[in-house]
Design a protein around this motif. Structure first.
Motif, PDB file in Angstrom:
ATOM      1  N   GLU A   9       9.231   3.791   1.043  1.00 18.40           N
ATOM      2  CA  GLU A   9       9.021   3.435   2.439  1.00 18.40           C
ATOM      3  C   GLU A   9       8.559   4.680   3.176  1.00 18.40           C
ATOM      4  N   LEU A  10       7.550   4.513   4.000  1.00 15.42           N
ATOM      5  CA  LEU A  10       7.071   5.592   4.854  1.00 15.42           C
ATOM      6  C   LEU A  10       7.420   5.217   6.288  1.00 15.42           C
ATOM      7  N   HIS A  11       8.250   6.037   6.915  1.00 16.23           N
ATOM      8  CA  HIS A  11       8.655   5.805   8.297  1.00 16.23           C
ATOM      9  C   HIS A  11       7.845   6.742   9.189  1.00 16.23           C
ATOM     10  N   LEU A  12       7.258   6.174  10.235  1.00 21.50           N
ATOM     11  CA  LEU A  12       6.397   6.929  11.139  1.00 21.50           C
ATOM     12  C   LEU A  12       6.859   6.750  12.569  1.00 21.50           C
ATOM     13  N   ARG A  13       6.809   7.819  13.341  1.00 23.79           N
ATOM     14  CA  ARG A  13       6.992   7.735  14.793  1.00 23.79           C
ATOM     15  C   ARG A  13       5.665   8.147  15.403  1.00 23.79           C
ATOM     16  N   MET A  14       5.015   7.202  16.028  1.00 27.42           N
ATOM     17  CA  MET A  14       3.735   7.466  16.651  1.00 27.42           C
ATOM     18  C   MET A  14       3.973   8.131  18.007  1.00 27.42           C
ATOM     19  N   ALA A  15       3.095   9.048  18.365  1.00 30.03           N
ATOM     20  CA  ALA A  15       3.210   9.762  19.636  1.00 30.03           C
ATOM     21  C   ALA A  15       3.270   8.763  20.791  1.00 30.03           C
ATOM     22  N   GLY A  16       4.229   8.981  21.690  1.00 29.33           N
ATOM     23  CA  GLY A  16       4.369   8.126  22.862  1.00 29.33           C
ATOM     24  C   GLY A  16       5.143   6.846  22.624  1.00 29.33           C
ATOM     25  N   GLN A  17       5.601   6.599  21.412  1.00 28.94           N
ATOM     26  CA  GLN A  17       6.342   5.379  21.100  1.00 28.94           C
ATOM     27  C   GLN A  17       7.829   5.694  20.946  1.00 28.94           C
ATOM     28  N   SER A  18       8.671   4.753  21.286  1.00 32.76           N
ATOM     29  CA  SER A  18      10.114   4.969  21.186  1.00 32.76           C
ATOM     30  C   SER A  18      10.703   4.374  19.908  1.00 32.76           C
ATOM     31  N   ARG A  19       9.908   3.628  19.163  1.00 24.52           N
ATOM     32  CA  ARG A  19      10.390   3.004  17.932  1.00 24.52           C
ATOM     33  C   ARG A  19       9.572   3.486  16.746  1.00 24.52           C
ATOM     34  N   ASP A  20      10.208   3.438  15.579  1.00 23.98           N
ATOM     35  CA  ASP A  20       9.555   3.859  14.343  1.00 23.98           C
ATOM     36  C   ASP A  20       8.834   2.679  13.696  1.00 23.98           C
ATOM     37  N   LEU A  21       7.833   2.997  12.929  1.00 27.11           N
ATOM     38  CA  LEU A  21       7.103   2.027  12.132  1.00 27.11           C
ATOM     39  C   LEU A  21       7.474   2.275  10.678  1.00 27.11           C
ATOM     40  N   MET A  22       7.882   1.229   9.956  1.00 28.93           N
ATOM     41  CA  MET A  22       8.244   1.361   8.559  1.00 28.93           C
ATOM     42  C   MET A  22       7.201   0.637   7.714  1.00 28.93           C
ATOM     43  N   LEU A  23       6.584   1.374   6.794  1.00 27.94           N
ATOM     44  CA  LEU A  23       5.595   0.815   5.889  1.00 27.94           C
ATOM     45  C   LEU A  23       6.135   0.866   4.471  1.00 27.94           C
ATOM     46  N   ARG A  24       6.103  -0.262   3.769  1.00 29.53           N
ATOM     47  CA  ARG A  24       6.469  -0.288   2.354  1.00 29.53           C
ATOM     48  C   ARG A  24       5.201   0.018   1.565  1.00 29.53           C
ATOM     49  N   LEU A  25       5.172   1.175   0.914  1.00 34.41           N
ATOM     50  CA  LEU A  25       3.982   1.628   0.209  1.00 34.41           C
ATOM     51  C   LEU A  25       3.972   1.154  -1.240  1.00 34.41           C
ATOM     52  N   HIS A  26       2.787   0.829  -1.717  1.00 35.76           N
ATOM     53  CA  HIS A  26       2.566   0.451  -3.109  1.00 35.76           C
ATOM     54  C   HIS A  26       1.635   1.483  -3.734  1.00 35.76           C
ATOM     55  N   GLY A  27       1.755   1.663  -5.032  1.00 33.77           N
ATOM     56  CA  GLY A  27       0.907   2.639  -5.714  1.00 33.77           C
ATOM     57  C   GLY A  27       1.578   3.993  -5.736  1.00 33.77           C
ATOM     58  N   ALA A  28       0.764   5.033  -5.845  1.00 32.92           N
ATOM     59  CA  ALA A  28       1.290   6.395  -5.949  1.00 32.92           C
ATOM     60  C   ALA A  28       2.020   6.789  -4.663  1.00 32.92           C
ATOM     61  N   GLU A  51       4.538  -6.204   3.931  1.00 31.24           N
ATOM     62  CA  GLU A  51       5.411  -6.415   5.086  1.00 31.24           C
ATOM     63  C   GLU A  51       6.859  -6.562   4.632  1.00 31.24           C
ATOM     64  N   ALA A  52       7.769  -5.963   5.359  1.00 30.15           N
ATOM     65  CA  ALA A  52       9.191  -6.107   5.068  1.00 30.15           C
ATOM     66  C   ALA A  52       9.616  -7.548   5.331  1.00 30.15           C
ATOM     67  N   GLY A  53      10.459  -8.077   4.462  1.00 25.90           N
ATOM     68  CA  GLY A  53      10.992  -9.422   4.643  1.00 25.90           C
ATOM     69  C   GLY A  53      10.041 -10.536   4.269  1.00 25.90           C
ATOM     70  N   SER A  54       8.968 -10.218   3.568  1.00 28.01           N
ATOM     71  CA  SER A  54       8.036 -11.266   3.153  1.00 28.01           C
ATOM     72  C   SER A  54       7.624 -11.026   1.703  1.00 28.01           C
ATOM     73  N   HIS A  55       6.963 -12.002   1.150  1.00 29.01           N
ATOM     74  CA  HIS A  55       6.487 -11.875  -0.224  1.00 29.01           C
ATOM     75  C   HIS A  55       4.961 -11.803  -0.255  1.00 29.01           C
ATOM     76  N   GLN A  56       4.384 -11.274   0.805  1.00 30.65           N
ATOM     77  CA  GLN A  56       2.936 -11.134   0.861  1.00 30.65           C
ATOM     78  C   GLN A  56       2.473 -10.124  -0.163  1.00 30.65           C
ATOM     79  N   VAL A  57       1.260 -10.326  -0.636  1.00 30.75           N
ATOM     80  CA  VAL A  57       0.677  -9.349  -1.545  1.00 30.75           C
ATOM     81  C   VAL A  57       0.333  -8.091  -0.754  1.00 30.75           C
ATOM     82  N   PRO A  58       0.356  -6.944  -1.411  1.00 30.23           N
ATOM     83  CA  PRO A  58      -0.006  -5.717  -0.702  1.00 30.23           C
ATOM     84  C   PRO A  58      -1.426  -5.800  -0.132  1.00 30.23           C
TER      85      PRO A  58
END
Length: 84
Positions: A9-28, A51-58
């Motif tokens: 999982e890659l967690h990001l805080r974008m400038a100016g935002q108060s919440r983090d974005l969590m990305l589930r990474l596939h591959g290397a 997407e977290a909580g789904s079974h979508q393909v990457p």
């Protein structure tokens, strides 16, 4: 890669935002040094994510690391019970 488990999982805080974005990474899994370099250079990086909580393909997502204030990597755990 359609049925592969995320590698991290890659967690990001974008400038100016108060919440983090969590990305589930596939591959290397990127290293902390790679992520730091992307942020320092302001790179736009294509990542394979699902997407977290789904079974979508990457799918591909472009992330502008020039807008990232801070980031961290977490090992992937389907049960979300990751121990550090």
């Amino acid at each position: 890669m359609a049925n592969s488990e995320p590698t991290c999982e890659l967690h990001l805080r974008m400038a100016g935002q108060s919440r983090d974005l969590m990305l589930r990474l596939h591959g290397a899994e990127p290293t902390e040094d790679e992520v730091a370099g992307w942020m320092q250079d302001g790179s736009v990086i294509r990542l394979e994510v699902s997407e977290a909580g789904s079974h979508q393909v990457p799918h591909s997502m472009l992330v502008n690391f020039g807008s990232v204030a801070f980031a961290w990597l977490v090992p992937f755990s389907a049960g979300r019970n990751v121990m550090f």
